[in-house]
Scaffold this motif. Structure first.
Motif, PDB file in Angstrom:
ATOM      1  N   ALA A 112       0.829  -1.208   0.000  1.00 13.80           N
ATOM      2  CA  ALA A 112       0.000   0.000   0.000  1.00 13.80           C
ATOM      3  C   ALA A 112       0.861   1.254   0.000  1.00 13.80           C
ATOM      4  O   ALA A 112       0.542   2.248  -0.672  1.00 13.80           O
ATOM      5  N   ALA A 113       1.974   1.241   0.771  1.00 12.62           N
ATOM      6  CA  ALA A 113       2.879   2.395   0.802  1.00 12.62           C
ATOM      7  C   ALA A 113       3.508   2.627  -0.570  1.00 12.62           C
ATOM      8  O   ALA A 113       3.711   3.774  -0.997  1.00 12.62           O
ATOM      9  N   SER A 114       3.812   1.564  -1.284  1.00 10.22           N
ATOM     10  CA  SER A 114       4.354   1.696  -2.641  1.00 10.22           C
ATOM     11  C   SER A 114       3.343   2.360  -3.561  1.00 10.22           C
ATOM     12  O   SER A 114       3.696   3.186  -4.413  1.00 10.22           O
ATOM     13  N   LEU A 115       2.077   2.006  -3.400  1.00 10.05           N
ATOM     14  CA  LEU A 115       1.029   2.641  -4.196  1.00 10.05           C
ATOM     15  C   LEU A 115       0.894   4.124  -3.858  1.00 10.05           C
ATOM     16  O   LEU A 115       0.632   4.948  -4.745  1.00 10.05           O
ATOM     17  N   LEU A 116       1.075   4.472  -2.591  1.00  5.79           N
ATOM     18  CA  LEU A 116       1.033   5.882  -2.195  1.00  5.79           C
ATOM     19  C   LEU A 116       2.154   6.662  -2.870  1.00  5.79           C
ATOM     20  O   LEU A 116       1.923   7.756  -3.414  1.00  5.79           O
ATOM     21  N   VAL A 173       9.702   1.499   1.318  1.00  7.72           N
ATOM     22  CA  VAL A 173       9.425   1.462  -0.124  1.00  7.72           C
ATOM     23  C   VAL A 173      10.733   1.509  -0.901  1.00  7.72           C
ATOM     24  O   VAL A 173      11.601   2.350  -0.660  1.00  7.72           O
ATOM     25  N   THR A 174      10.872   0.590  -1.830  1.00  6.96           N
ATOM     26  CA  THR A 174      12.051   0.539  -2.708  1.00  6.96           C
ATOM     27  C   THR A 174      11.587   0.485  -4.157  1.00  6.96           C
ATOM     28  O   THR A 174      10.398   0.286  -4.435  1.00  6.96           O
ATOM     29  N   ARG A 175      12.540   0.657  -5.055  1.00  8.49           N
ATOM     30  CA  ARG A 175      12.191   0.575  -6.476  1.00  8.49           C
ATOM     31  C   ARG A 175      11.645  -0.806  -6.828  1.00  8.49           C
ATOM     32  O   ARG A 175      10.741  -0.937  -7.663  1.00  8.49           O
ATOM     33  N   ALA A 176      12.188  -1.833  -6.193  1.00 10.78           N
ATOM     34  CA  ALA A 176      11.703  -3.192  -6.466  1.00 10.78           C
ATOM     35  C   ALA A 176      10.255  -3.352  -6.006  1.00 10.78           C
ATOM     36  O   ALA A 176       9.421  -3.952  -6.702  1.00 10.78           O
ATOM     37  N   ALA A 218       8.019  -1.532  -8.385  1.00 11.81           N
ATOM     38  CA  ALA A 218       7.848  -2.322  -9.610  1.00 11.81           C
ATOM     39  C   ALA A 218       6.843  -3.448  -9.383  1.00 11.81           C
ATOM     40  O   ALA A 218       6.005  -3.743 -10.252  1.00 11.81           O
ATOM     41  N   ASN A 219       6.912  -4.090  -8.217  1.00 12.02           N
ATOM     42  CA  ASN A 219       5.954  -5.158  -7.898  1.00 12.02           C
ATOM     43  C   ASN A 219       4.534  -4.614  -7.811  1.00 12.02           C
ATOM     44  O   ASN A 219       3.574  -5.254  -8.253  1.00 12.02           O
ATOM     45  N   ALA A 220       4.389  -3.421  -7.222  1.00 16.23           N
ATOM     46  CA  ALA A 220       3.063  -2.808  -7.119  1.00 16.23           C
ATOM     47  C   ALA A 220       2.508  -2.468  -8.496  1.00 16.23           C
ATOM     48  O   ALA A 220       1.317  -2.636  -8.755  1.00 16.23           O
ATOM     49  N   VAL A 221       3.368  -1.991  -9.371  1.00 10.47           N
ATOM     50  CA  VAL A 221       2.937  -1.690 -10.740  1.00 10.47           C
ATOM     51  C   VAL A 221       2.445  -2.955 -11.433  1.00 10.47           C
ATOM     52  O   VAL A 221       1.413  -2.957 -12.109  1.00 10.47           O
ATOM     53  N   ARG A 222       3.195  -4.062 -11.264  1.00 15.92           N
ATOM     54  CA  ARG A 222       2.799  -5.322 -11.889  1.00 15.92           C
ATOM     55  C   ARG A 222       1.483  -5.845 -11.308  1.00 15.92           C
ATOM     56  O   ARG A 222       0.665  -6.418 -12.031  1.00 15.92           O
ATOM     57  N   ALA A 223       1.286  -5.638 -10.009  1.00 16.75           N
ATOM     58  CA  ALA A 223       0.076  -6.155  -9.370  1.00 16.75           C
ATOM     59  C   ALA A 223      -1.156  -5.321  -9.699  1.00 16.75           C
ATOM     60  O   ALA A 223      -2.274  -5.855  -9.763  1.00 16.75           O
TER      61      ALA A 223
END
Length: 425
Positions: free
Chosen positions: A78-82, A207-210, A213-218
């Protein structure tokens, strides 16, 4: 009955947001007669153009990653999406500003007319503020910090009307309306951001770039399908207004915009609060298999809640508008009556329309919004060519037709999701 209602977590959350929204819209509503006596309909036409462009840009500013923030079970995801949402809003605001500063676009009739080209600099700021606020609001909804969201709503409404009235009392130029609208759309993001940093610092720093990237794929369906759907949805309402700004009489768009603002109050008052809580619980309801029943209850509740207020507005508005708003605003009352079917149907449909995204029916959602855009833009152009004096009334009729079709589509999707053996009754 009150005990039953307040025992529901969903209803309690709605009531928290509703209390803040009531205060917010109370501030806005009570000051409308002051603002309309400071600024004339032509100034509101400038605001109509500015607000229409801002609304379309804000709808896609976060590439719709903000809508997905409440859904993941994992806080890091969720933090990656933010982070994705905030970065997307920043990039889009800069891109929009650059495009609108480009001379060929500045010469377009809907920008060059009504002096909109003088305020392009403010649009970039407004888009960033609005998009960032939406991102942190979704995070706060995920954390069920509904009281904090409610407080920011009240604060930004107060500063918005203070800006418009303060500037209007000194010199009623359109900039006062535009600055006030910008404050209303984006003020308060800093409070929500500080709340997120204070309580969820560890998740945000993880939150990291990896992980991004996983959040984008999901959640790739949100930018790919939901973003066009949101843009088409916003364009369906706002592009016709821009066309009216460019081609109708100087005051017409201002009269129309104010009528839309007044009719949108119930949507702002209840609809958005219901949407925020609905989204925060929809993921769990889908996993439990109770999403169709949950959604039908929301539809029926909204219909019962909105029927009488909308009916009263339709009956009284043509007679009370000029008395309430001041000289020169009488036509707004007539437009309010024409808009009752449109906004009532929107009131019961929009809050639960995200069910198409949650049910992975993004293609249907995009197609529905494309149909709505073509229907309403086509109706406006037809009216401008045949009966230009009724262009706003035609726009209102097309809005009602669209939401009848939209509600029917949502009911069809719910029927498919309904567990075997259950009915839509």
């Amino acid at each position: 009955m009150l005990s039953k209602l307040t025992s529901s977590i969903f209803v309690r959350h709605v009531l928290v947001l509703l209390s803040g929204t009531i205060m917010t819209q109370g501030i806005v509503t009570l000051t409308i007669p002051i603002v309309t006596r400071l600024y004339d309909p032509a100034a509101f036409s400038v605001l109509a153009g500015f607000a229409s462009i801002l609304s379309m840009a804000t709808a896609v500013a976060c590439l719709r990653f903000n809508v997905a923030i409440p859904l993941p079970e994992n806080e890091g995801e969720a933090a990656s999406l933010l982070v994705l949402s905030v970065v997307s809003a920043t990039v889009l605001s800069l891109l929009t500003y650059g495009l609108l500063m480009w001379t060929p676009l500045r010469d377009l009739q809907f920008i060059a007319s009504r002096r909109l080209d003088e305020y392009v600099w403010l649009l970039g700021i407004a888009i960033w503020l609005s998009g960032t606020y939406l991102a942190f609001q979704s995070w706060a909804a995920r954390r069920q910090a509904f009281k904090r969201i409610a407080r920011t709503k009240v604060t930004r409404a107060g500063w918005s009307v203070a800006t418009q009235i303060g500037i209007g009392a000194i010199n009623p130029v359109p900039l006062g309306l535009l600055l006030g609208h910008t404050v209303l759309q984006g003020f308060g993001f800093l409070s929500l951001a500080l709340f997120a940093w204070r309580d969820d610092k560890a998740d945000l720093l993880s939150v990291t770039r990896a992980k991004i990237a996983n959040a984008v794929r999901a959640y790739w369906r949100y930018p790919v399908f939901s973003t066009p759907e949101a843009l088409l949805n916003a364009a369906g309402t706002n592009l016709p207004v821009l066309i009216i700004v460019a081609h109708a009489a100087p005051a017409e768009a201002g009269l129309l915009f104010l009528a839309m603002k007044i009719m949108g109050l119930p949507m702002m008052l209840v609809g958005r609060s219901v949407t925020q809580v609905y989204v925060s619980e929809a993921g769990e309801k889908l996993r439990e298999g109770t999403l169709p029943r949950f959604t039908l209850i929301a539809i029926w509740s909204l219909a019962k809640l909105g029927a009488l207020p909308f009916l009263l507005v339709g009956i009284s508005a043509p007679f009370l508008a000029e008395l309430a708003l001041g000289e020169g605003w009488g036509r707004t009352g007539l437009l309010l009556a024409w808009m009752v079917p449109w906004f009532f149907l929107q009131f019961i449909t929009s809050p639960i329309s995200v069910v198409l995204l949650i049910a992975s029916q993004q293609v249907l959602a995009v197609g529905m919004q494309a149909l709505g855009l073509m229907l309403r833009v086509g109706a406006v152009y037809l009216a401008l060519g045949i009966w230009p004096e009724f262009v706003s009334e035609t726009f209102a009729i097309s809005g009602a037709v669209f939401y009848v079709i939209y509600l029917g589509l949502i009911l069809m999707v719910l029927r498919v999701l309904m567990p075997r053996g259950e009915t839509m009754r």
